[in-house]
Design a protein around this motif. Sequence first.
Motif, PDB file in Angstrom:
ATOM      1  N   GLU A   1       0.830  -1.102   0.022  1.00 51.62           N
ATOM      2  CA  GLU A   1       0.156   0.173   0.066  1.00 51.62           C
ATOM      3  C   GLU A   1       0.681   1.226  -0.091  1.00 51.62           C
ATOM      4  N   ILE A   2       1.761   1.130   0.890  1.00 54.94           N
ATOM      5  CA  ILE A   2       2.919   2.594   0.946  1.00 54.94           C
ATOM      6  C   ILE A   2       3.584   2.519  -0.455  1.00 54.94           C
ATOM      7  N   ALA A   3       3.935   1.759  -0.915  1.00 53.71           N
ATOM      8  CA  ALA A   3       4.694   1.748  -2.237  1.00 53.71           C
ATOM      9  C   ALA A   3       3.681   2.114  -3.205  1.00 53.71           C
ATOM     10  N   LYS A   4       2.754   1.876  -3.283  1.00 52.84           N
ATOM     11  CA  LYS A   4       1.640   2.012  -4.514  1.00 52.84           C
ATOM     12  C   LYS A   4       1.500   3.472  -4.471  1.00 52.84           C
ATOM     13  N   GLU A   5       1.258   3.985  -3.241  1.00 54.11           N
ATOM     14  CA  GLU A   5       0.718   5.434  -3.246  1.00 54.11           C
ATOM     15  C   GLU A   5       2.114   6.268  -3.374  1.00 54.11           C
ATOM     16  N   ASN A   6       3.048   5.803  -3.436  1.00 52.51           N
ATOM     17  CA  ASN A   6       4.311   6.770  -3.440  1.00 52.51           C
ATOM     18  C   ASN A   6       5.259   6.289  -4.543  1.00 52.51           C
ATOM     19  N   GLY A   7       4.585   5.363  -5.320  1.00 48.09           N
ATOM     20  CA  GLY A   7       5.440   5.175  -6.640  1.00 48.09           C
ATOM     21  C   GLY A   7       6.687   4.641  -6.743  1.00 48.09           C
ATOM     22  N   PHE A   8       6.978   3.679  -5.525  1.00 52.73           N
ATOM     23  CA  PHE A   8       8.261   2.737  -5.828  1.00 52.73           C
ATOM     24  C   PHE A   8       7.860   1.431  -5.598  1.00 52.73           C
ATOM     25  N   LEU A   9       8.613   0.484  -5.955  1.00 50.97           N
ATOM     26  CA  LEU A   9       8.350  -1.036  -5.846  1.00 50.97           C
ATOM     27  C   LEU A   9       8.916  -1.711  -4.589  1.00 50.97           C
TER      28      LEU A   9
ATOM     29  N   VAL B   1       7.652 -12.579  -1.811  1.00 51.42           N
ATOM     30  CA  VAL B   1       6.189 -12.294  -2.132  1.00 51.42           C
ATOM     31  C   VAL B   1       6.058 -11.195  -2.956  1.00 51.42           C
ATOM     32  N   PRO B   2       5.734 -11.245  -4.116  1.00 57.51           N
ATOM     33  CA  PRO B   2       5.523 -10.114  -4.773  1.00 57.51           C
ATOM     34  C   PRO B   2       4.237  -9.141  -5.087  1.00 57.51           C
ATOM     35  N   PRO B   3       4.152  -8.161  -5.052  1.00 57.79           N
ATOM     36  CA  PRO B   3       2.699  -7.432  -5.170  1.00 57.79           C
ATOM     37  C   PRO B   3       1.758  -7.871  -6.038  1.00 57.79           C
ATOM     38  N   ARG B   4       2.322  -8.305  -7.318  1.00 52.02           N
ATOM     39  CA  ARG B   4       1.557  -9.047  -8.293  1.00 52.02           C
ATOM     40  C   ARG B   4       2.402 -10.319  -8.797  1.00 52.02           C
ATOM     41  N   PHE B   5       1.373 -11.071  -9.587  1.00 50.43           N
ATOM     42  CA  PHE B   5       2.135 -12.325 -10.106  1.00 50.43           C
ATOM     43  C   PHE B   5       1.979 -12.531 -11.559  1.00 50.43           C
ATOM     44  N   ASP B   6       1.819 -11.239 -12.380  1.00 45.92           N
ATOM     45  CA  ASP B   6       1.614 -11.202 -13.877  1.00 45.92           C
ATOM     46  C   ASP B   6       2.851 -10.452 -14.322  1.00 45.92           C
ATOM     47  N   ASP B   7       3.650 -10.222 -13.628  1.00 49.98           N
ATOM     48  CA  ASP B   7       4.977  -9.571 -14.154  1.00 49.98           C
ATOM     49  C   ASP B   7       6.068 -10.606 -14.109  1.00 49.98           C
ATOM     50  N   MET B   8       6.358 -10.942 -15.628  1.00 50.11           N
ATOM     51  CA  MET B   8       7.343 -12.042 -15.615  1.00 50.11           C
ATOM     52  C   MET B   8       8.643 -11.641 -15.420  1.00 50.11           C
ATOM     53  N   PHE B   9       8.882 -10.445 -15.604  1.00 51.40           N
ATOM     54  CA  PHE B   9      10.437  -9.985 -15.277  1.00 51.40           C
ATOM     55  C   PHE B   9      10.781  -9.736 -13.806  1.00 51.40           C
ATOM     56  N   LEU B  10       9.729  -9.366 -13.053  1.00 46.74           N
ATOM     57  CA  LEU B  10      10.004  -9.214 -11.726  1.00 46.74           C
ATOM     58  C   LEU B  10      11.005  -9.849 -10.710  1.00 46.74           C
ATOM     59  N   LEU B  11      10.674 -11.246 -10.800  1.00 50.05           N
ATOM     60  CA  LEU B  11      11.525 -12.188 -10.148  1.00 50.05           C
ATOM     61  C   LEU B  11      12.954 -12.230 -10.906  1.00 50.05           C
ATOM     62  N   ASP B  12      13.113 -12.022 -12.142  1.00 48.25           N
ATOM     63  CA  ASP B  12      14.520 -11.767 -12.597  1.00 48.25           C
ATOM     64  C   ASP B  12      15.162 -10.506 -11.991  1.00 48.25           C
ATOM     65  N   ARG B  13      14.337  -9.364 -11.735  1.00 46.31           N
ATOM     66  CA  ARG B  13      14.956  -8.235 -11.164  1.00 46.31           C
ATOM     67  C   ARG B  13      15.421  -8.471  -9.931  1.00 46.31           C
ATOM     68  N   VAL B  14      14.600  -9.145  -9.267  1.00 44.70           N
ATOM     69  CA  VAL B  14      14.876  -9.494  -7.646  1.00 44.70           C
ATOM     70  C   VAL B  14      16.303 -10.336  -7.708  1.00 44.70           C
ATOM     71  N   LYS B  15      16.180 -11.573  -8.524  1.00 45.54           N
ATOM     72  CA  LYS B  15      17.538 -12.261  -8.641  1.00 45.54           C
ATOM     73  C   LYS B  15      18.635 -11.519  -9.054  1.00 45.54           C
ATOM     74  N   ASP B  16      18.490 -10.587  -9.862  1.00 43.03           N
ATOM     75  CA  ASP B  16      19.807  -9.846 -10.452  1.00 43.03           C
ATOM     76  C   ASP B  16      20.387  -8.864  -9.297  1.00 43.03           C
ATOM     77  N   LEU B  17      19.398  -8.504  -8.578  1.00 41.97           N
ATOM     78  CA  LEU B  17      19.748  -7.275  -7.484  1.00 41.97           C
ATOM     79  C   LEU B  17      20.306  -8.129  -6.197  1.00 41.97           C
ATOM     80  N   LEU B  18      19.827  -9.416  -5.915  1.00 41.31           N
ATOM     81  CA  LEU B  18      20.148 -10.311  -4.785  1.00 41.31           C
ATOM     82  C   LEU B  18      21.457 -11.122  -5.269  1.00 41.31           C
TER      83      LEU B  18
END
Length: 281
Positions: free
Chosen positions: A106-114, A145-162
């Motif tokens: 909720e906080i992230a959505k209202e303030n434009g960050f992920l 635990v992502p905010p949505r499950f329809d973003d195919m690239f989100l997990l890859d982004r998490v993996k890359d940054l970690l």
Amino acid sequence: MGLTVGIVGLGLIGASFAKAYKENEENSVVYGWNRTKSVTQMAQMQHIIDGELTDENLGTCDIVILSLYPEATINWMEEHKEHFNKEGLVIDACGTKRLVCEKGFEIAKENGFLFVGCHPMAGTKFSGMGHARGDMYFGAPMVVVPPRFDDMFLLDRVKDLLSPCGFGSFHLSHADEHDKMIAFTSQMAHLVSNAYIKSPSARNHKGFSAGSYKDMTRVAWLNPTMWTQLFLENKDNLIFEIDHLQEELAKYRQALVDDDFDGLRDLLDEGRKIKEEVDGI
């Protein structure tokens, strides 16, 4: 150019993240924040971090890792919500996910960050920055635990940054599913171990104990404040597991009272078969 990383909370978990980036990510810049200022200063003196995380440099971070207790995580996110990098990633490292993810999304959505909920399945019986290790997460599972499950690239982004942390696997989960399973796999183990060691026989165990005792009591040595908060936030799932265990223990107890050899053997064999089924030989 390496990653710019922000670590909030420089205890065992947060400082281990900081060390992982410093040791494994070339040219990384790691900023850190801790409630106790002297801890932040000590981390900088020991080169665990490069400087203090502030509102001014928070917006430069490619990834911010919130390594606080659940309520403190939400409060810190709320207090600094206007300063996060809109192109970056914010994750937590809390042991329960429903409350943190509900408020965090909720906080992230209202303030434009992920914001993405995360739970690194690693740790030790010790706490504090002094026990942090750069290889703490090497080969360990990370629950995401992502905010949505329809973003195919989100997990890859998490993996890359970690990736500098060396996690062995990433598992996607809903917050409800995470908390239900964690009640069984982690919280019950800590609670039962902590209760087991209260036996009056415990003080006389030396000379009579080996691997079984060590396995059963290892996680009795815990952080009481942290685990109290985690238990209470997940009390519905934890009470379910406690009730089920009590029901099963009552069966063993009754078989002993009745001198029921066949009944006790069947109970033991049932447990052996289930262990083989779920974990293999």
